[in-house]
Design an enzyme around this catalytic site. Sequence first.
Site, PDB file in Angstrom:
ATOM      1  N   CYS A  14      41.709  39.231  37.000  1.00  0.00           N
ATOM      2  CA  CYS A  14      42.281  39.684  35.733  1.00  0.00           C
ATOM      3  C   CYS A  14      43.492  40.562  35.988  1.00  0.00           C
ATOM      4  O   CYS A  14      43.362  41.763  36.228  1.00  0.00           O
ATOM      5  CB  CYS A  14      41.214  40.450  34.964  1.00  0.00           C
ATOM      6  N   CYS A  22      43.893  43.524  33.610  1.00  0.00           N
ATOM      7  CA  CYS A  22      43.006  44.662  33.893  1.00  0.00           C
ATOM      8  C   CYS A  22      43.506  45.458  35.097  1.00  0.00           C
ATOM      9  O   CYS A  22      43.419  46.679  35.119  1.00  0.00           O
ATOM     10  CB  CYS A  22      41.594  44.193  34.211  1.00  0.00           C
ATOM     11  N   ASP A  23      43.992  44.785  36.117  1.00  0.00           N
ATOM     12  CA  ASP A  23      44.154  45.428  37.427  1.00  0.00           C
ATOM     13  C   ASP A  23      45.590  45.535  37.939  1.00  0.00           C
ATOM     14  O   ASP A  23      45.827  46.168  38.967  1.00  0.00           O
ATOM     15  CB  ASP A  23      43.324  44.665  38.466  1.00  0.00           C
TER      16      ASP A  23
END
Length: 326
Positions: A136, A139-140
Amino acid sequence: MPVSDARDLIIVGGGPAGYTAALYAARANLNPLVIEGVTFGGQLMITSDVENYPGYPEGVLGPAMMQDFRRQAERFGADFITDDVTAVDFSERPFRVEIGGDVYYARAVIVATGASARQLGLESERMLQGRGVSYCAVCDAAFFRSKNVVVVGGGDSAMEEAIFLTKFADKVTVVHRRDEFRASPIMLDRARANPRIEWITNAVVDEVLGDDGKVTAVRIRNLNTGEKTDLPTDGLFVAIGHDPNTKLFLDQLDHDEAGYLEVQPGSTETNIKGVFAAGDVADHTYRQAVTAAGTGAMAALDAERLLAAEEGHEATALAAPRAEAV
Ligand code: NAP
């Protein structure tokens, strides 16, 4: 819950399909319970800008859109449990849906559990998840500011992740196992035009190398020559597609070889009367938020029609548009 308190409808899954089904079902007074999963919101929670959902001309962030979907269903009285279903029994009605030791019953169930990111299947990948291996970018990506990362895959997801990562990382290397790409031309062109993206084709990641619990390199194998090279990197983003989340249902609902649930053409009915399937869990072709939402609405209408017929009255949600159209 005692079986005598069975609800009209339980919706399993909280993504575009589940929340849209909840909206329609709540407006049809079915008092739906949405068991939305611990990681509710579905794949939209790990998507950056959504530019192809009608009604958002400027685009919208996936998580913000899912909050909107959820709020809209909540406004009309849908109930939510933010937990994972652990077992279902569709052998008789009312159907039984379990969350650990808690049991819920419903006359109809909509399965909208979506699909999940595929993994490469390497032990080193598993060991380094959350330590440089990610599924992701949204997300990261921020953890990789001014670093180098590798993205595996040749589809739209890989292009989207690679482009998004260039907002943070200095260099993004896309590793793809062929020299042709499954990605749509517009996404591929955008990625190709990005000077921070480099390309390695006809190659796979054989191993993720780490030191002190962090990714330091990936071992790349050239599929033409067999040659292996260690490419130093700070992160590995795996973007190689998805699998349907159907493990709970496979022994009870008809499915294809890949595990996607089968529905009657033109409807959301599964092989069990009263159980409906909507969204990516039953769709390996379109897999779009808008198509998931569409089939979520269909599932709620199908469920309402069945329950109304069994109770001997007309489905209100189906009747409403005809009344308004007059
Ligand atoms: P996908 O289209 O199935 O592409 C998966 C890619 O990963 C393919 O290039 C595949 O290679 C590669 N791959 C699969 N298994 C692999 C493995 N074990 N090792 C190495 N490579 C592997 O999946 P997706 O990119 O997630 O897209 C899914 C759907 O969502 C598509 O319809 C797509 O258009 C849509 N989508 C749209 C957007 C957008 O419009 N913004 C964004 C994301 C996704 P091969 O090509 O060789 O099979």
